[in-house]
Motif scaffolding. Structure first.
Motif: not given
Length: 520
Positions: A438-448, A453-464
């Protein structure tokens, strides 16, 4: 007449003093061009006369500037300071409509616009000077030729006279204009020199890797005060290979940047191809730096990292974690800390009612001292919300330990509540970035509908790739903090200042979810 108790030094004197003391030493190098301190002082004073005589610019008038980094853009700051006028630099990456809105708010008398932005110039119904050959106004350099470059006495100013309208990054809503004053900025420059780059002199060199319209401009004012040369990259975009070449060629000793840029610079192969032993202070700010990125940078550069925490409203002047308190080893005692209070700055962690909280308890970080701005320009609602009993409310959540070191948990707006429990994304992001892919990530709360709310993790990896992060993260974090969704993108959206902002990530997530729903 200004009472003696309120009178302060016009910041323009910093340039005058350095040009008098070091006239023949280089002030700025940009590609193959260079200007001595005497030459820069002469150009600035000629520009001040041009603004005053041809455009009626005087004390308190606003001058809007739309330009990437170049010598004329930088000189326009000092010309405004000498006149007692107010410099209003735009983020040059903004749209023409953004500039039009700045005109409505700041009511400037003049626009200085780089030739590559004709649509921005057209969006503003203002007299305009062009940096370079353009069809929308006289060329600034040509116009300077008709004006005297003899030393010009700077206008008298009081401590609270505005010097700079500093536009916030606007993570929520439209950016606000923080009023930076001559007295406040004099405090900040002295504080930065003491806390961030002690010992800086005319023997040093500083490389600019961020827009001068914001934090990098504040940092370069320190170089003017001490006579250190400023190096501007020659290319139009961010090029790590050029950055490291310039560090070696000019024996660069300090540079100001943001964690994202430090990460890109230390991951690029050029870091190993050029000599960077001259670096003493690599200052990062704008966001806390993830531990995995700190370790990599320390391994590549040695003990040169200096962290400060601050907002534009406090001109970056809240806490500092100096180089001597950064360590690359595991079990680092200050892991996650943004440091201790800056010289002359008082910090409290306060509850919702403004009461100070004891060490270890989480609340809002509030600050007072000479670096705090004079308020938002023509925005009484924001001022009422941002100040309480003389404290500036940063909107950042965190806690203090028993020794007075501070730790940020996140923005108030970042925190979300799931099943009645407060969840701070920063803690989760720190752990995710320790995963080797994992090279970048952002976690934020979205309605549930079930949990609020629940957490959603958006990640960028080195090799996709898309590793099983839920299983990997599970043992490392409380179950209720575990994100319910893990998404993998090619890149995370970033602001014009190179920062990952939750606002942009949320907008992109909603857009992609909407498209997926439409396709379904």
């Amino acid at each position: 007449m200004t009472p003696a108790s309120l009178r302060t030094m016009n910041l323009g004197h910093l340039l005058d003093q350095t040009a008098r003391r070091l006239p023949d030493l280089p002030a700025m190098i940009w590609g193959g061009r260079r200007w001595t301190w005497a030459q820069m002082r002469g150009r600035v004073d000629a520009m001040a006369r041009l603004l005053a005589q041809d455009y009626g610019i005087g004390k308190g008038d606003r001058v809007l500037v739309q330009s990437p980094n170049n010598n004329q853009m930088w000189e326009s700051l000092w010309a405004c300071l000498k006149l007692g006028a107010i410099w209003v630099p735009a983020n040059f990456r903004g749209a023409p409509d953004d500039l039009r809105w700045m005109v409505e708010l700041a009511q400037p008398k003049l626009l200085i616009c780089e030739a590559g932005f004709p649509d921005h110039a057209a969006a503003c119904d203002l007299p305009t000077l062009a940096i370079g050959q353009a069809g929308f106004g006289p060329d600034l350099d040509a116009a300077l030729a008709g004006h005297d470059d003899a030393p010009l006495r700077a206008a008298d100013v009081a401590r609270d006279d505005p010097a700079w309208l500093f536009f916030t990054s606007g993570s929520t809503g439209k950016p606000k204009a923080a009023v930076l004053t001559h007295g406040q900025m004099g405090f900040v420059i002295a504080n930065h020199l003491a806390d961030l780059i002690p010992g800086t002199s005319e023997a040093d060199a500083s490389l600019v890797v961020a827009p001068l319209s914001h934090g990098a401009g504040i940092h370069q004012m320190l170089q003017v005060a001490r006579g250190a040369v400023t190096i501007l990259p020659g290319g139009p975009g961010f090029d790590p290979a050029e950055i490291w070449r310039l560090v070696a060629a000019h024996r660069v000793s300090n540079m100001f940047t943001v964690p994202t840029i430090v990460k890109l610079l230390t991951e690029h192969p050029a870091v190993d191809a050029h000599d960077h032993s001259s670096l003493r202070h690599v200052i990062y700010a704008g966001a806390p730096m993830y531990r995995a990125d700190q370790i990599r940078a320390l391994q590549k550069l040695g003990p040169v990292l200096v962290q400060y925490f601050g907002l534009g409203e406090v001109t970056g002047c809240i806490t500092v974690l100096p180089a001597r308190l950064h360590e690359a080893g595991e079990g680092w005692a200050l892991e996650g800390s943004c440091g201790f209070p800056r010289l002359g700055i008082q910090i409290e962690i306060q509850d919702d009612d403004g009461n100070p909280l004891p060490p270890g308890e989480t609340g809002e970080l509030c600050v007072t001292g000479g670096a705090v701005f004079a308020g938002y320009w023509r925005n009484p609602e924001a001022n009422a919300k941002s100040f309480r009993d003389g404290w500036f409310r940063t909107g950042d959540l965190g806690h203090m330990d028993a020794r007075g070191f501070f730790y940020l948990t996140g923005r108030e707006s970042d925190m979300f509540i799931s099943g009645g429990s407060n969840i701070h994304p920063r803690e989760i992001e720190e752990k995710l970035l320790l995963h080797p892919d994992v090279v970048e990530c952002a976690v934020l709360g979205m309605p549930d509908p079930t949990w609020g709310e629940v957490g959603v993790a958006i990640c960028v990896t080195r090799d996709g790739s898309a590793p099983d992060l839920a299983t990997w993260l599970g043992p490392k974090i409380a179950r209720y903090k575990l994100p319910r969704r893990f998404l993998f993108w090619e890149a995370l959206p970033k602001s014009g200042y190179g920062k990952i902002t939750k606002k942009l990530v949320r907008e992109e997530l909603l857009r992609r979810d909407a498209l997926a729903g439409a396709d379904g």
